[in-house]
Design a protein around this motif. Structure first.
Motif, short mmCIF file in Angstrom:
data_model
loop_
_atom_site.label_atom_id
_atom_site.label_comp_id
_atom_site.label_asym_id
_atom_site.label_seq_id
_atom_site.Cartn_x
_atom_site.Cartn_y
_atom_site.Cartn_z
N ARG A 115 0.85 -1.19 0.00
CA ARG A 115 0.00 0.00 0.00
C ARG A 115 0.89 1.23 0.00
O ARG A 115 1.74 1.39 0.87
CB ARG A 115 -0.92 0.00 1.21
CG ARG A 115 -2.00 1.08 1.14
CD ARG A 115 -3.13 0.85 2.13
NE ARG A 115 -2.66 0.89 3.50
CZ ARG A 115 -3.03 0.03 4.44
NH1 ARG A 115 -3.85 -0.97 4.14
NH2 ARG A 115 -2.58 0.15 5.68
N ASP A 123 0.93 5.48 -0.36
CA ASP A 123 0.18 6.73 -0.30
C ASP A 123 0.80 7.72 -1.28
O ASP A 123 2.00 7.98 -1.26
CB ASP A 123 0.22 7.29 1.12
CG ASP A 123 -0.46 8.65 1.23
OD1 ASP A 123 -1.45 8.87 0.50
OD2 ASP A 123 0.01 9.50 2.02
N ARG A 147 4.79 7.27 -0.65
CA ARG A 147 5.16 6.93 0.73
C ARG A 147 4.58 5.56 1.02
O ARG A 147 3.36 5.35 0.92
CB ARG A 147 4.60 7.96 1.70
CG ARG A 147 5.01 7.72 3.16
CD ARG A 147 4.50 8.84 4.06
NE ARG A 147 3.05 8.91 4.08
CZ ARG A 147 2.27 8.15 4.87
NH1 ARG A 147 2.82 7.26 5.69
NH2 ARG A 147 0.97 8.29 4.84
N GLU A 163 3.06 2.87 2.97
CA GLU A 163 2.32 2.69 4.22
C GLU A 163 2.43 1.25 4.71
O GLU A 163 2.48 1.01 5.92
CB GLU A 163 0.84 3.04 4.01
CG GLU A 163 0.58 4.51 3.72
CD GLU A 163 -0.90 4.82 3.61
OE1 GLU A 163 -1.66 3.90 3.24
OE2 GLU A 163 -1.28 5.96 3.89
N ARG A 164 2.42 0.32 3.77
CA ARG A 164 2.60 -1.09 4.12
C ARG A 164 3.35 -1.78 3.00
O ARG A 164 2.94 -1.72 1.84
CB ARG A 164 1.25 -1.78 4.34
CG ARG A 164 1.37 -3.22 4.81
CD ARG A 164 0.03 -3.83 5.10
NE ARG A 164 -0.76 -3.98 3.88
CZ ARG A 164 -2.07 -4.24 3.87
NH1 ARG A 164 -2.73 -4.31 5.02
NH2 ARG A 164 -2.71 -4.38 2.73
#
Length: 519
Positions: free
Chosen positions: A413, A415, A422, A424-425
């Motif tokens: 994931r 962003d 960026r 996130e996961r």
């Protein structure tokens, strides 16, 4: 109507036990005689016949769920299956994974050309396609499980070079699809999204002493079809049945844009939302040059056509799809394989002649794994059976190649709301590995042929060099050690001219691509 007309149940009854059954069409319903598949599954469930078939299709047929050849995943119905991508057919793929049936995976263009070779009475198909990949008999020879033992692919020395030889296969029954048939069985394709291998397959079955069955949406009287629209003459067609509910694809009932009857205004296409896949498609588009003849593969690459249209540059490229779409904008998602506003709709064997001969300037293709040598695996990963489709043909001779994919897989994931990526996961599965599980594209061989290769992700771009992979771009905000190297099984070389990825990739606004120096 002539004696050629029958019902679909009568057509299925013509398939004998042990027959070699070839089914035309492509992918998610394009040109697929779906009513025949439905009836074959129903008949076998009811009567346990016909049994022990060899099923062959040039392209995987299915919606990645229940429809298509997944419906033929019935114990006893199939003894052996041959195709280029069983990923569309998960239930049949599960039988292969379990070792319940024999299975071969060959390049799409090889099977397409083989239709023509069988029609011409040649002993098989001789080609460079597949050398150094999993299809090479020094690797797996295309066999997909331990139950499959017969060697079908051979290495041949000719004119001082190595070639692969794929022998001709039997064709007892060929089932194809067209739009309209007249009383003599002449076939037209005016509403079809593709022509596919229909003519070559009909000739192959006829010249092999087999049966040719055609599904159509409409019937008309003898002599009413314009001869210049007839793609398959009635002399090659043994039987015709009607499916009044025939659809262009599993998703689309009918689009005059897919059949080329109308041109879609470019301005009517809504921009696609910004996500990781669009970022990668945008970055791949920056590798294209004005006037390039290109192929867009499955997955993320399909989105490049939509991005090019959104940027207003689609008409500056000639985009192609292996099913025969030449020019225009390829469809993506569930309709992938079709296209709109194309220059021509070719037969699939001719399209692969063009690819195999090095006619493309650039191709963008997906990857599942990349290793330190630049080898790519697109067909064998996770626990599900898949296949390469046209990947091996397209990548074998194209001068410039982009392999595209997310940096990791399995829950990634990212962003993009701040104008920079960026994480996130992070994805649970690494895609840059020491050694790929199986080779779909051979990096060292590509270097020897002078091919220019890029590997494009949402956070980094790599080039293929004599030393293996080299990092040439990284997104602003990404730490090379923490966000890139920490998620690779090997440490690539870093370019002395390492630069940031274009900041426009990560913004929702149009990039303003023009294929000029400013790009």
């Amino acid at each position: 109507m002539s004696a050629k007309l029958l019902g679909v149940a009568e057509a299925v009854a013509l398939v004998a036990d042990g027959a070699a059954l070839w089914i035309g069409g492509s992918g998610a319903g394009h040109g697929v005689p779906q009513a025949f598949i439905d009836e074959l599954a129903a008949t076998f469930t009811r009567t346990a016949a016909p049994r022990d078939l060899t099923t062959v299709r040039v392209v995987g047929i299915g919606d990645f769920a229940q429809r298509g050849l997944s419906q033929l995943a019935l114990p006893g119905l199939t003894r052996r299956t041959i195709g280029s991508n069983i990923g569309n057919e998960p239930h049949l793929g599960a039988m292969v994974a379990e070792g319940a049936i024999e299975a071969y995976s060959f390049p799409q263009g090889v099977l397409s050309a083989l239709c023509r070779d069988i029609a011409a009475g040649r002993p098989g198909h001789l080609t460079h396609v597949g050398l150094g990949t999993y299809v090479d008999p020094r690797q797996t020879g295309g066999r997909q499980n331990a139950r499959t033992t017969e060697e079908l692919v051979q290495i041949v020395e000719l004119a001082g070079r190595e070639w692969l030889f794929y022998p001709a296969l039997p064709v007892d029954v060929a089932v194809i699809r067209a739009s309209t048939a007249d009383e003599d069985g002449n076939l037209t394709f005016e509403h079809e999204p593709i022509l596919g291998d229909s003519l070559a397959l009909a000739m192959a079955a006829h010249n092999s002493g087999g049966i040719v069955i055609a599904q159509v949406g409409h019937l008309t009287t003898r002599g009413s079809l314009p001869p210049n629209q007839v793609r398959i003459p009635g002399a090659l067609v043994d039987h015709v049945y009607v499916d009044a509910e025939q659809r262009q694809t599993y998703r689309t009932g009918y689009s005059p844009y897919f059949s080329g009857e109308l041109r879609r205004p470019y301005g009517t296409a809504a921009p696609t939302p910004l996500d990781v896949r669009k970022v990668i498609a945008r970055r791949a588009l920056l590798e294209f040059r004005r006037g390039d003849i290109c192929n867009l593969g499955f997955g993320i690459s399909q989105q490049i056509g939509a991005v090019a249209a959104e940027e207003g540059v689609a008409e500056r490229l000639t985009l192609t799809v292996e099913q025969g779409i030449f020019g225009g904008v390829p469809a993506h998602g569930p309709d992938g394989g079709a296209g709109v506003n194309y220059q021509a709709r070719l037969e699939q064997p001719s399209m692969f002649d063009f690819y195999d001969g090095g006619g493309l300037d650039l191709a963008s293709l997906s990857f599942a794994q990349v290793d330190r040598h630049g080898n790519v695996n697109v067909h064998a990963f996770d626990d599900r059976m898949r296949g390469p489709g046209g990947f091996i043909n397209i990548s074998a001779r194209t001068g410039r190649l982009c392999f595209v994919g997310t940096f990791t897989a399995g829950g990634l994931r990212v962003d993009l709301s701040g104008g920079l990526p960026r994480v996130e996961r992070e994805g649970a599965r690494r895609k840059f590995v020491d050694e790929v599980r199986e080779i779909s594209f051979n990096g060292p061989l590509a270097l020897g042929k002078g091919q220019d290769v890029r590997y494009i992700t949402e956070r980094a771009v790599f080039a293929l060099t004599a030393d293996g992979l080299e990092l040439i771009e990284v997104a602003d905000g990404m730490d090379v050690e923490k966000d890139v190297f920490a998620h690779m099984d090997f440490r690539p070389k870093v370019s002395e001219r390492l630069r940031p990825m274009d900041a426009r990739l990560f913004r929702a606004a149009r990039m303003g691509i023009t294929f000029g120096e400013e790009d």
